[in-house]
Each structure stands twice: as C-alpha cells, then as structure tokens.
Design a protein around this motif. Structure first.
Motif, mmCIF file in Angstrom:
data_model
loop_
_atom_site.group_PDB
_atom_site.id
_atom_site.type_symbol
_atom_site.label_atom_id
_atom_site.label_comp_id
_atom_site.label_asym_id
_atom_site.label_seq_id
_atom_site.Cartn_x
_atom_site.Cartn_y
_atom_site.Cartn_z
ATOM 1 N N PRO A 1 -11.231 1.421 14.204
ATOM 2 C CA PRO A 1 -10.297 0.586 13.454
ATOM 3 C C PRO A 1 -10.224 -0.838 14.022
ATOM 4 C CG PRO A 1 -9.295 2.707 13.996
ATOM 5 C CD PRO A 1 -10.586 2.627 14.753
ATOM 6 N N SER B 1 -4.914 9.602 6.477
ATOM 7 C CA SER B 1 -6.054 9.200 7.297
ATOM 8 C C SER B 1 -7.026 8.361 6.475
ATOM 9 C CB SER B 1 -6.803 10.427 7.830
ATOM 10 O OG SER B 1 -5.997 11.128 8.751
ATOM 11 N N PHE B 2 -7.145 8.701 5.211
ATOM 12 C CA PHE B 2 -8.127 8.029 4.363
ATOM 13 C C PHE B 2 -7.643 6.673 3.872
ATOM 14 C CE2 PHE B 2 -9.770 7.477 -0.070
ATOM 15 C CZ PHE B 2 -11.060 7.134 0.278
ATOM 16 N N ILE B 3 -6.375 6.587 3.443
ATOM 17 C CA ILE B 3 -5.955 5.376 2.725
ATOM 18 C C ILE B 3 -4.951 4.540 3.528
ATOM 19 C CG2 ILE B 3 -3.971 6.166 1.328
ATOM 20 C CD1 ILE B 3 -7.008 4.459 -0.213
ATOM 21 N N ASN B 4 -4.429 5.077 4.608
ATOM 22 C CA ASN B 4 -3.569 4.311 5.536
ATOM 23 C C ASN B 4 -2.514 3.482 4.797
ATOM 24 O OD1 ASN B 4 -4.231 1.578 7.899
ATOM 25 N ND2 ASN B 4 -2.562 3.013 7.859
ATOM 26 N N PRO B 5 -1.622 4.179 4.050
ATOM 27 C CA PRO B 5 -0.587 3.452 3.315
ATOM 28 C C PRO B 5 0.548 3.059 4.263
ATOM 29 C CG PRO B 5 -0.266 5.795 3.019
ATOM 30 C CD PRO B 5 -1.476 5.643 3.917
ATOM 31 N N HIS C 1 -3.185 -3.084 -2.235
ATOM 32 C CA HIS C 1 -3.132 -4.548 -2.378
ATOM 33 C C HIS C 1 -2.079 -4.947 -3.414
ATOM 34 C CE1 HIS C 1 -7.696 -4.489 -1.137
ATOM 35 N NE2 HIS C 1 -6.916 -4.526 -0.072
ATOM 36 N N ILE D 1 -13.201 -4.716 -0.252
ATOM 37 C CA ILE D 1 -12.971 -3.811 0.862
ATOM 38 C C ILE D 1 -11.483 -3.509 0.973
ATOM 39 C CG2 ILE D 1 -12.902 -3.708 3.390
ATOM 40 C CD1 ILE D 1 -15.602 -3.128 2.452
ATOM 41 N N TYR D 2 -11.130 -2.226 1.114
ATOM 42 C CA TYR D 2 -9.746 -1.853 1.345
ATOM 43 C C TYR D 2 -9.619 -1.379 2.787
ATOM 44 C CZ TYR D 2 -5.417 0.667 1.408
ATOM 45 O OH TYR D 2 -4.173 1.102 1.768
ATOM 46 N N ARG D 3 -8.810 -2.066 3.569
ATOM 47 C CA ARG D 3 -8.738 -1.774 5.008
ATOM 48 C C ARG D 3 -7.515 -0.957 5.405
ATOM 49 N NH1 ARG D 3 -10.960 -6.996 4.472
ATOM 50 N NH2 ARG D 3 -13.090 -7.039 5.271
ATOM 51 N N GLY D 4 -6.534 -0.852 4.532
ATOM 52 C CA GLY D 4 -5.324 -0.091 4.846
ATOM 53 C C GLY D 4 -4.304 -0.939 5.576
ATOM 54 N N SER D 5 -3.091 -0.384 5.712
ATOM 55 C CA SER D 5 -1.984 -1.158 6.261
ATOM 56 C C SER D 5 -2.178 -1.493 7.727
ATOM 57 C CB SER D 5 -0.670 -0.398 6.064
ATOM 58 O OG SER D 5 -0.403 -0.291 4.685
ATOM 59 N N GLU D 6 -2.878 -0.629 8.486
ATOM 60 C CA GLU D 6 -3.095 -0.883 9.916
ATOM 61 C C GLU D 6 -4.582 -1.031 10.233
ATOM 62 O OE1 GLU D 6 -0.278 -1.090 11.643
ATOM 63 O OE2 GLU D 6 0.938 -0.362 9.968
ATOM 64 N N SER E 1 -6.890 1.172 9.463
ATOM 65 C CA SER E 1 -7.512 2.465 9.759
ATOM 66 C C SER E 1 -7.939 3.214 8.502
ATOM 67 C CB SER E 1 -6.573 3.332 10.599
ATOM 68 O OG SER E 1 -5.571 3.902 9.789
ATOM 69 N N ALA E 2 -7.901 2.561 7.340
ATOM 70 C CA ALA E 2 -8.337 3.257 6.114
ATOM 71 C C ALA E 2 -9.777 3.727 6.276
ATOM 72 C CB ALA E 2 -8.217 2.334 4.906
ATOM 73 N N GLY E 3 -10.082 4.881 5.708
ATOM 74 C CA GLY E 3 -11.442 5.412 5.757
ATOM 75 C C GLY E 3 -11.764 6.172 7.021
ATOM 76 N N LEU F 1 -2.423 5.822 14.781
ATOM 77 C CA LEU F 1 -2.516 4.474 14.217
ATOM 78 C C LEU F 1 -2.089 4.463 12.753
ATOM 79 C CD1 LEU F 1 -3.348 1.495 14.458
ATOM 80 C CD2 LEU F 1 -5.686 2.184 13.906
ATOM 81 N N ASN G 1 0.861 -1.186 0.000
ATOM 82 C CA ASN G 1 0.000 0.000 0.000
ATOM 83 C C ASN G 1 0.894 1.233 0.000
ATOM 84 O OD1 ASN G 1 -2.338 -1.643 0.200
ATOM 85 N ND2 ASN G 1 -1.987 -1.829 2.401
ATOM 86 N N VAL H 1 -8.419 -2.000 17.291
ATOM 87 C CA VAL H 1 -7.101 -1.389 17.544
ATOM 88 C C VAL H 1 -7.187 0.133 17.638
ATOM 89 C CG1 VAL H 1 -5.494 -3.135 16.708
ATOM 90 C CG2 VAL H 1 -6.603 -1.642 15.056
#
Lengths: 388, 388
Positions: free
Chosen positions: B139, A319-323, A214, B217-222, B224-226, A354, A197, B148
């Motif tokens: 999250p 904050s939105f995509i948490n790469p 992904h 669904i995209y959840r992000g690396s931790e 916290s996505a979205g 986080l 990501n 988390v």
C-alpha cells in the motif's frame, strides 16, 4: 457542469441566496452569472424572493427555486413501495408507503405506482411533476432506463420502466438500482455526508449493496455492481431464489430469517416464536427482532449468525475496496445493534488494520427514507440538467 | 485538463502531428492552440519537425515532443527490480531487470535503484530524467509519496520514497502501488486498451489487484484498495507473512508454491520435484510450472488448487464490482493456461450470469513489462502537468 446546473443545485441545497452570494459560491464573473440567472427566471425555474440582509453595499435581491417545482421519488423494494413528493429543495410534501410484491410483474406494480403518484399529486395540489426518480430492487441499465436480468423479479427483464412512467406522467424519469439510490440518499441527507468511498448495505428481503467511489455511484459494466446477495458463500448451502445454492441471501435477509424462524417455531426450538406463529400464522424478521430483544436465545443466535455471514463477505470487500464508511440499512437493519455489533466484530477482525483503521460501520440514519431521499436527489439532478 | 497537457499527451500517444491535426483533435480554436504551442516550444518541451503532407491548403509544419525527454520507470516487486528508461513517446531506450529482496529495507533497495538508474542513464547518454515513476509491492499513500503499513516490507512503513528519489535525481517522482501501475500499463499499451472497469490481478511472490473504475485507478480511502492477497479465505489455513492465518496468498502465489513444492518433494509425493530439489537446492514456481508441463500430477494439482482459490475470491469480487475485464499477470501467471482455465471456470460458475456474460478473463499481454509501462505512463502524466 453548466452554470445553470450549479445555480439550481446551490439553491436546492442552501435555500434562497442573493446574487452576491451566488457569485461568491460559484466563482463566476457577475455579468455571466446575471445572464444565466435571467435565463433561469425566464424559464420559470427561479424566482426573485425579496431583499437579502445588506452586506453594506447596495441591497441585494434574493433568488430562490420556483416553489411549484415538484419531484416524485419512488423506492420499490421486493415487498414494499415507498413514495415521496418533494419541493425543489427536496423537502417532503407528501409521503406514502405500502406493502407490495415485486413478483406480480412490472405492469401490475407500475400501474399501482402510477395510481399512487396520481392520487398523491391530487391530494397535494400538484398538477405535474418536474421529474421522477425510481429505484428498483435489481440490476438496472441506467442509460436505457430498464431493469436487466433481475434474479428475484419475474417478468421485469428489459421492461421499459422509464418509458412507462414517462408516458404516464409526461415528465423525464430516471431509473436506478434501489441500493444506489439509498447510498445517494444517505450521502446527501444522512449519516454519510461528504463520504467519498462508501458502501450502503441494504438488508431487506434480500441483500444488496450500493457502491460509491470517488464520490460517484459506481454501477459496473452491466449495471450489476454491488449485487452481493448472490455471492456464493457456501456452495453446499440452502437454495436461493436465483436458482443457485449457498448465496449470502439464502443465509440471511428477510426471506431467510422468516424461513429459519418458522423452522425454529415448528421444531419447538423457540417457544417464543412458536407462540407468535400460532397467533399470527406467519413469522417475519420483526418477530425475530422482538423475540431476541425479549431474550430468546434462538433468535439472538439467528441474528448473530446472519451478521457473521454478512460480516465475512464485507471483510473481503473492505480488503478489496478500502471504503471509509459502510452504512447498514434496509428493513432487516431494524434488528439494530445486535446485528451491527456482529458485523463490526467480523469486519474489524477479518480485514487488514490499514483498511479498518479509519473505517466506520454504522446504521442508516434515514432508515426507510434513504431510498426516496436518493430517488428525489436523482430526479432533481435530471431536472437541473446534470447529464446523468 | 490544460491544453498544454492535452497537446503533450497527444504527441506522446500519436507521434509528430501538424498544427492542423492538433487543432482538429483537440477542438481548440487555432489562435489559442498556436499560443499554447509557442509556450511549449519556448519551454523546450516541443520542437518543430519538418513539413507535414499537404492537405491542400498552406503546408503545415509538424511538431513533436523534444526527442531528449527521458522518463525513468521502476517496478519493485517483492523479489525483483525492473527498470526502463523511455523517450517522450514511452518507447524503451534501455531496460534492465535483476533479482532483489524487498525485505532488505528501503535504504538498501532504493540505493540499488538509484545506482542502477545512474548507470543506465550514463550508458544511454541521458543527462537527466524529466520525471520518475515507481511502483512498490504494498500500500502507498499516493499523495504523500510514501509506502504505508506494507505487510511484507519491513522498515518501509511511511518511508519517504518520493523524496529519496527526488533528492537523488533532481526531478519530480510519482510513487504508486505496483498493481496500480501494472493495471495502467496494461490499459495503455497491453490487452486492456480502452477498458474502463478493469481488475489487474498480479500473482507474484504474493497476490495483489489493481482496480480501475470509470477509466481511473481506484486507490481506496487509505491506499490499500486491491489488497486481495490478505483476504482471509480460511481462518484455519496456513500462516501468512502478514501475521494472520488463511489469507489468499498463504495458499497461493510464488512463496506458497515454493513451500508446497518443497513439501511435495520431501514427502516423495512428487518424484520430479524431488529430483529438482536435489539438483538445485531450492524450488520455485517455475519448477512447479515446468514439472506440470511434463505431466507431474502433483504439480498440476498445485496449480489447479491455487487457481481454484484465486477464482473463488475473484468470483466474489466480480459479483461486487462487475468489471468488463480481469487481466492475470505477475511472475506466477507464467504458469499460463492451466492456471487461467481454472480461474475462468470458477469465476464463470461462481458469479451471476449478468456479471459474467461479457466478462473477459485473460493473461497479461505485457507480462513482466506491465509494471514499467505503467510507471513510465505515470511519470509522463506528472511531467506533462496532469495533476495526479
């Protein structure tokens, strides 16, 4: 993924391998693998290449990609053309860069690209390309191989880039957004290896962002994902090339920096810039970087302010995509650690812990090569039969 | 995807099918399909269910999901618990909702969830659940099944939600973020059917966003996505529950609206709200909506201002992620078309034409059912053998 594709990409990434090694890596039954290899050898994509070091049993023969495979990789920026010709392992055989102006329109720019490709091919003794990958500095319809509604590229809307290059060189062509190919390049050969990501932020004449989620490029529903240069950060801000006001790239990027530097030189705010303007007749981001390194406060502040703006937008996107990684590249990233420090500080402060706890923000490792590295990778995927 | 999973999900989505229909739909050779069906019948997941309408050849027997399959779906909000028990086709058998306070901590809240699940199962004559899906308003580490660093859920950090429910009900459990399950629900059964790139914006007590890209669904690396409620839109803004200032949900959402409505009532700015505050002792978003519908200018402006803030953040995200649909849901979306109109106006004006040309911005079709619909879908995927 077909077995043939998997064989070819392993040979690209790891170099010559024995049949035993291929069988182990691919977890494919030996007879099936041998049949697929025979087909690849018959098609001229793969050659036998001498004996492998024995692992005890029968000596195993190495196979390798045909050494005559040639990929052409083109990275068009708003103001530059970068080209590389590579072998099947994506090692550069020839590379070339020159200044250009994307606003001259698709015919003039692509004629020049074709001319350069032909000259480079001749000099490198290459009679044909297996495939070509090209990145454009604006939204692209990936499936159609055309550029769509590019805000800074007059005349390019829906221009058939893929067909134009295919006709000129008689090989398959893949067209993508420049930031997507840079993100691909950096993940394949640079600082972002195996990062799933990833945001690749290009700060060149303007600002754009390649998005990988992904482990795959994400292009968006219309091919405009990552177009962060035209996020409106201040509706009352300066005019932008897209016709609106207050976009991120109206505040920062090569064009905005040159504008602000010229103003600072003329107003007498920066004697260092004024001296350069008098000597050179025009100023660029490079002048700002060099004067900042020399201690010019105005230039330091221009970079800090720009980094702050970019950081604010990135904090929202984090904050939105948490790469897990943000790579900063493009010509203006040559401003280096002063810019990086400002971006980091704003993002780490402006997003939730986080999302930033394991987030790396780094400069591009490939620098100006990121685009051609990614374009060559795309070209090889197309040639090897990955359904892009 | 295994053939067994594909058979089960087809029977879930289409109802009873003949072997011939299954063979056609799945494009699997008949002997292979029959063997897999025998295994599913032996495992009690699938039953024979009478004759299909003849298609000319031999009469074909219908198969269907075991009618005793039961999934439990739980949607925890900051201030609500919603539960549904469904059959294998995700049709509700029983549903229940009550107010709750997530801040009471995981033991108290999950004890209540377990109690409700047991009562509902008894009343519905259900002896066991095949699996449970649950959404949490913060999250989640999807792989570990724990919550988390949730900013608004004291005591929940790293609490073993999955294990707690598995122990109580003796079945597999899947835990996800509430906005992710709402996005799943809306895509499976609501307004976003077959939409691949989707944002589901929940405006409840706070604000969050479920992100689907490439149909997943995209959840992000931790995980916290979205988490867009904590995007800082104005550093000097009001205090937020997360401990920072000026976050989006410090400006809008159920909690912020109740705060602003109370202030408007007390200051005499809104006589309608003052009257309600005197009568009810406290105000909620519902009061604001009703007074706005009654023509109260202060309430109309509260909704417009909130929609404007949400729209500004979404305009940035649209430029970045180029979705084809944004669904607005959650309790506060009950404010309806006044809110939607404001959000639309800001997004359509604030993003590039290419990104908004085909973008739909709509209200949730499932409303308060979006969460349980998605949680039931997740539960079925787990039970049917999709490796989540």
């Amino acid at each position: 993924m077909s077995i043939q594709y998997r064989v070819l990409s392993l040979l690209r990434d790891l170099g010559p391998l024995s049949r035993a090694q291929l069988s182990d890596e691919l977890e494919v039954a030996r007879p099936r693998l041998l049949a697929e290899l025979e087909a690849l050898i018959a098609a001229g994509k793969v050659l036998e290449a001498g004996r492998a070091t024995s692992r005890g049993g029968r000596p195993s023969t190495l196979v390798q990609l045909d050494p005559d495979i040639r990929f052409a990789a083109v990275d068009l920026g708003a103001s530059s053309i970068d080209i590389e010709i590579t072998d099947g392992g994506l090692n550069p055989i020839a590379s070339y860069a020159e200044a250009a102006d994307i606003r001259k329109g698709p015919r003039a720019v692509l004629d020049r690209v074709n001319e350069l490709l032909n000259t480079m091919a001749n000099q490198a003794g290459c009679t044909r390309f297996n495939s070509i990958g090209i990145g454009l500095p604006g939204p692209v319809s990936f499936k159609e191989g055309i550029s769509v509604s590019p805000p800074i590229m007059p005349g390019w809307d829906r221009f058939p880039v893929r067909n134009t290059l295919t006709r000129a060189h008689g090989c398959p062509v893949v067209v993508d957004n420049d930031v997507n190919v840079m993100a691909l390049g950096e993940r394949y050969a640079g600082v972002a290896k195996a990062v799933d990501n990833l945001l690749f932020v290009k700060i060149g004449s303007g600002i754009g962002c390649g998005v990988q989620v992904h482990g795959q490029i994400y292009r968006g529903s219309e091919g405009s994902a990552g177009d962060i240069g035209h996020i409106q950060v201040e509706p009352e801000g300066p005019a932008c090339s897209c016709g609106r006001t207050g976009c991120l790239e109206a505040f920062f990027g090569g064009v905005a920096l040159a504008r602000d530097a010229t103003a600072a030189a003329r107003s007498g705010q920066s004697p260092a810039l004024a001296e350069r303007l008098a000597a050179e007749g025009a100023l660029t981001a490079v002048d700002v970087g060099e004067c900042a390194a020399g201690g010019d406060v105005t230039c330091v502040n221009l970079i800090r302010d720009g980094g702050h703006r970019v950081g604010q937008v990135l904090a929202t996107l984090v904050s939105f995509i948490n790469p897990s990684m943000i790579v900063i590249g493009g010509g203006v990233s040559g401003l280096g650690h002063l810019l990086l420090a400002e971006i980091r500080s704003v993002v780490y402060k402006g997003s939730l812990p986080l999302a930033t706890g394991n987030l790396q923000i780094v400069l591009s490792e490939l620098g100006p090569r990121a685009g051609v590295a990614g374009a060559a990778l795309l070209a090889s995927e197309l040639d090897f039969g990955n359904h892009l």
